[in-house]
Design a protein around this motif. Structure first.
Motif, mmCIF file in Angstrom:
data_model
loop_
_atom_site.group_PDB
_atom_site.id
_atom_site.type_symbol
_atom_site.label_atom_id
_atom_site.label_comp_id
_atom_site.label_asym_id
_atom_site.label_seq_id
_atom_site.Cartn_x
_atom_site.Cartn_y
_atom_site.Cartn_z
ATOM 1 N N CYS A 49 6.693 24.686 1.229
ATOM 2 C CA CYS A 49 5.424 25.100 0.640
ATOM 3 C C CYS A 49 4.651 26.066 1.519
ATOM 4 O O CYS A 49 3.822 26.842 1.032
ATOM 5 C CB CYS A 49 4.566 23.861 0.348
ATOM 6 N N ARG A 50 4.909 26.044 2.804
ATOM 7 C CA ARG A 50 4.207 26.944 3.722
ATOM 8 C C ARG A 50 4.918 28.281 3.882
ATOM 9 O O ARG A 50 4.290 29.262 4.300
ATOM 10 C CB ARG A 50 4.047 26.275 5.088
ATOM 11 N N THR A 51 6.213 28.321 3.595
ATOM 12 C CA THR A 51 6.976 29.538 3.860
ATOM 13 C C THR A 51 7.439 30.246 2.598
ATOM 14 O O THR A 51 8.051 31.317 2.691
ATOM 15 C CB THR A 51 8.206 29.213 4.735
ATOM 16 N N SER A 52 7.178 29.675 1.431
ATOM 17 C CA SER A 52 7.580 30.279 0.156
ATOM 18 C C SER A 52 6.397 30.221 -0.804
ATOM 19 O O SER A 52 5.499 29.400 -0.636
ATOM 20 C CB SER A 52 8.782 29.536 -0.438
ATOM 21 N N PRO A 53 6.406 31.034 -1.849
ATOM 22 C CA PRO A 53 5.280 31.055 -2.793
ATOM 23 C C PRO A 53 5.346 29.894 -3.793
ATOM 24 O O PRO A 53 5.458 30.092 -5.003
ATOM 25 C CB PRO A 53 5.443 32.413 -3.482
ATOM 26 N N VAL A 61 3.277 16.274 9.740
ATOM 27 C CA VAL A 61 2.403 16.643 10.856
ATOM 28 C C VAL A 61 2.160 18.140 10.770
ATOM 29 O O VAL A 61 3.106 18.941 10.828
ATOM 30 C CB VAL A 61 3.032 16.284 12.213
ATOM 31 N N ALA A 62 0.912 18.520 10.589
ATOM 32 C CA ALA A 62 0.560 19.935 10.515
ATOM 33 C C ALA A 62 0.636 20.570 11.899
ATOM 34 O O ALA A 62 0.625 19.884 12.934
ATOM 35 C CB ALA A 62 -0.843 20.099 9.931
ATOM 36 N N ASP A 63 0.700 21.888 11.930
ATOM 37 C CA ASP A 63 0.795 22.585 13.216
ATOM 38 C C ASP A 63 -0.415 22.322 14.096
ATOM 39 O O ASP A 63 -0.319 22.419 15.330
ATOM 40 C CB ASP A 63 0.948 24.093 12.973
ATOM 41 N N ALA A 107 6.668 24.570 11.758
ATOM 42 C CA ALA A 107 7.128 25.564 12.726
ATOM 43 C C ALA A 107 8.435 25.161 13.390
ATOM 44 O O ALA A 107 9.125 26.008 13.971
ATOM 45 C CB ALA A 107 6.050 25.801 13.787
ATOM 46 N N ASP A 108 8.780 23.884 13.316
ATOM 47 C CA ASP A 108 10.023 23.387 13.909
ATOM 48 C C ASP A 108 11.215 23.521 12.978
ATOM 49 O O ASP A 108 12.323 23.093 13.313
ATOM 50 C CB ASP A 108 9.874 21.909 14.294
ATOM 51 N N LYS A 109 11.000 24.095 11.788
ATOM 52 C CA LYS A 109 12.070 24.262 10.809
ATOM 53 C C LYS A 109 12.564 25.707 10.838
ATOM 54 O O LYS A 109 11.772 26.640 10.977
ATOM 55 C CB LYS A 109 11.571 23.933 9.390
ATOM 56 N N HIS A 110 13.864 25.879 10.655
ATOM 57 C CA HIS A 110 14.431 27.225 10.691
ATOM 58 C C HIS A 110 15.535 27.345 9.645
ATOM 59 O O HIS A 110 16.420 26.482 9.559
ATOM 60 C CB HIS A 110 14.999 27.544 12.075
ATOM 61 N N ALA A 111 15.470 28.403 8.844
ATOM 62 C CA ALA A 111 16.550 28.701 7.909
ATOM 63 C C ALA A 111 17.759 29.189 8.678
ATOM 64 O O ALA A 111 17.639 29.916 9.670
ATOM 65 C CB ALA A 111 16.093 29.758 6.915
ATOM 66 N N THR A 112 18.939 28.787 8.248
ATOM 67 C CA THR A 112 20.163 29.174 8.954
ATOM 68 C C THR A 112 20.683 30.529 8.523
ATOM 69 O O THR A 112 21.591 31.078 9.148
ATOM 70 C CB THR A 112 21.268 28.134 8.709
ATOM 71 N N PRO A 140 -2.852 25.229 1.180
ATOM 72 C CA PRO A 140 -3.872 25.510 0.163
ATOM 73 C C PRO A 140 -3.250 25.968 -1.155
ATOM 74 O O PRO A 140 -2.218 26.647 -1.169
ATOM 75 C CB PRO A 140 -4.698 26.643 0.805
ATOM 76 N N ARG A 141 -3.857 25.524 -2.238
ATOM 77 C CA ARG A 141 -3.528 25.938 -3.612
ATOM 78 C C ARG A 141 -2.259 25.303 -4.162
ATOM 79 O O ARG A 141 -1.975 25.448 -5.348
ATOM 80 C CB ARG A 141 -3.437 27.470 -3.729
#
Length: 426
Positions: free
Chosen positions: A24-28, A46-48, A406-411, A65-66
């Protein structure tokens, strides 16, 4: 990104909430849809900035948000628990969570009477407890199977009907458990539920169709496939469909589709009793978790090694996945003693797969008895992502080395709907 269904491939607690928060934070993403379970869900995010919330009924994207939450007709909605959750979110600075919430009018309601019945029944089991969360989920589902007048969210818009249906549940509880714990009277419960209806939007099934047309939607599952009501290891299961099936039913009705994302840890965990072939007492002692302790109803939180046999079974009964999210890789990196179970030793011999056909609860109970005799055949875990992809034949598309987005990463591997993957409806 497109629509995505997020499902835990284990016994729960693999990190679905933190994966949903990341998406939800990295995509629309416009909305999170809950499609099984109820207030017993415990999705820690846990939020940043350090804020922590255990999402139960609100979607785990609510910090963004939203992003809206929609509770589908497959949810078991507890208005009292929902109000308490909204209050905690408000204290964390999310004051509009209820404004961003919609509830399908056909969703079943969990009442204080279901919750009290759940606890009374579990107490009566003594040492043979199933590991319930004590939130009334199973009682809500079983009551609805036996009673056509089980209360639903839409009843909150009709005070007279609501009161009749709440009174019926109250009387059922008192007749079934005459020495059970005290519960609110019907008038007080009806007033609270009517206030709930005045605060949230209760909508028809077509509302979800509009959400799916308005933007990307994440379907957030609860618990895990190995606890599924039909495919889990009976009786240590939930009264809920924990596979992709409910979400795909909702999508099919809207003429839409979604990619299926299976979530697993780099090692295995289980909360409460039941078979756990790779359990390791030393790992349990070495890996305590601040948000996953021993609960008075659910029991102890247990840890063990990655179980490829159980995960293969979960993928098969769930109809496969298009990609995997692997969490807790920071733990794996600090624990060179972690292993992977590639097969089970049973009295009749070694197996690498569990039978996954339909057979009812008796068949699942027999499978449970077999698992209680199983011994793991281990190999070194090695590089976790490579090991998991090789063992399960599904690409890892997301990795997680900590609790925040922030601890997540797409491969770099794409997550896209694979129409050739087997689909199940139950």
């Amino acid at each position: 990104m497109g629509h995505v269904i997020v499902v835990d491939l284990g016994f729960g607690d693999a990190g679905k909430g933190t994966v949903v928060d990341h998406l939800c934070r990295t995509s629309p993403v416009t909305a999170v849809v809950r499609f099984n379970g109820g207030a017993q869900a415990a999705h820690n995010v846990v939020a940043d900035d350090g804020r922590h919330h255990t999402f139960a009924q609100f979607g785990s994207g609510t910090f963004a948000p939203r992003v809206r939450t929609h509770l589908s007709r497959f949810m078991l909605v507890d208005p009292l628990a929902l109000a308490a959750e909204a209050d905690h979110l408000r204290r964390l600075g999310v004051g509009d969570a209820l404004d961003r919430l919609t509830v399908d009018r056909d969703a079943l309601l969990t009442t204080p009477y279901h919750r009290a019945a759940n606890r009374a029944r579990e107490r009566a089991r003594g040492a043979a407890r199933h590991g319930s969360c004590g939130m009334g989920i199973g009682e809500t589902a079983s009551y609805a199977l036996a009673h056509d007048d089980a209360p639903r969210a839409g009843d909150c818009l009709s005070p007279a009907r609501l009161r009749r249906r709440l009174a019926a549940v109250h009387d059922w509880y008192r007749a079934s458990f005459p020495s059970g714990e005290a519960v609110p009277d019907v008038a007080a419960c009806a007033d609270a539920f009517t206030a709930f209806a005045g605060r949230v939007r209760i909508v028809g099934g077509g509302h979800l169709h509009g959400l799916l047309r308005s933007g990307d939607v994440v379907f957030e599952g609860a618990q895990g496939v190995l606890l599924d009501e039909r495919h889990g290891f009976h009786p240590y299961t939930t009264w809920s469909t924990t596979t992709f099936a409910n979400a795909e039913t909702l999508l099919d009705e809207a003429g839409a589709s979604a990619a299926r994302l299976g979530v697993l840890r780099a090692y295995a965990t289980r909360h409460g009793p039941g078979p756990f072939v790779t359990e390791d007492a030393a790992l349990t002692a070495a890996l305590p978790e601040p948000h996953n302790g021993t609960g008075p109803w659910q029991g102890a939180f247990r840890a063990g090694h990655l179980d490829a046999v159980a995960l293969r079974y979960a993928l098969e009964v769930a109809g496969g996945a298009d990609g995997l999210a692997v969490t807790h890789l920071d733990v794996a990196g600090a624990r060179p003693d972690l292993r992977v179970c590639r097969a089970y030793e049973l009295p009749e011999g070694r197996i690498g797969r569990l039978p996954a056909g339909e057979g009812g609860l008796d068949r699942q109970a027999a499978l449970t008895r077999r698992l209680l005799t199983a011994r793991p055949v281990y190999a070194p875990l090695g590089e976790p992502v490579e090991t998991i992809e090789q063992a399960l034949g599904v690409p890892v598309v997301l990795t997680s080395h900590g609790p925040t987005a922030a601890d997540k990463h797409a491969t770099g591997q794409p997550l896209s709907r694979n129409p050739g993957t087997l689909r199940r409806t139950a």
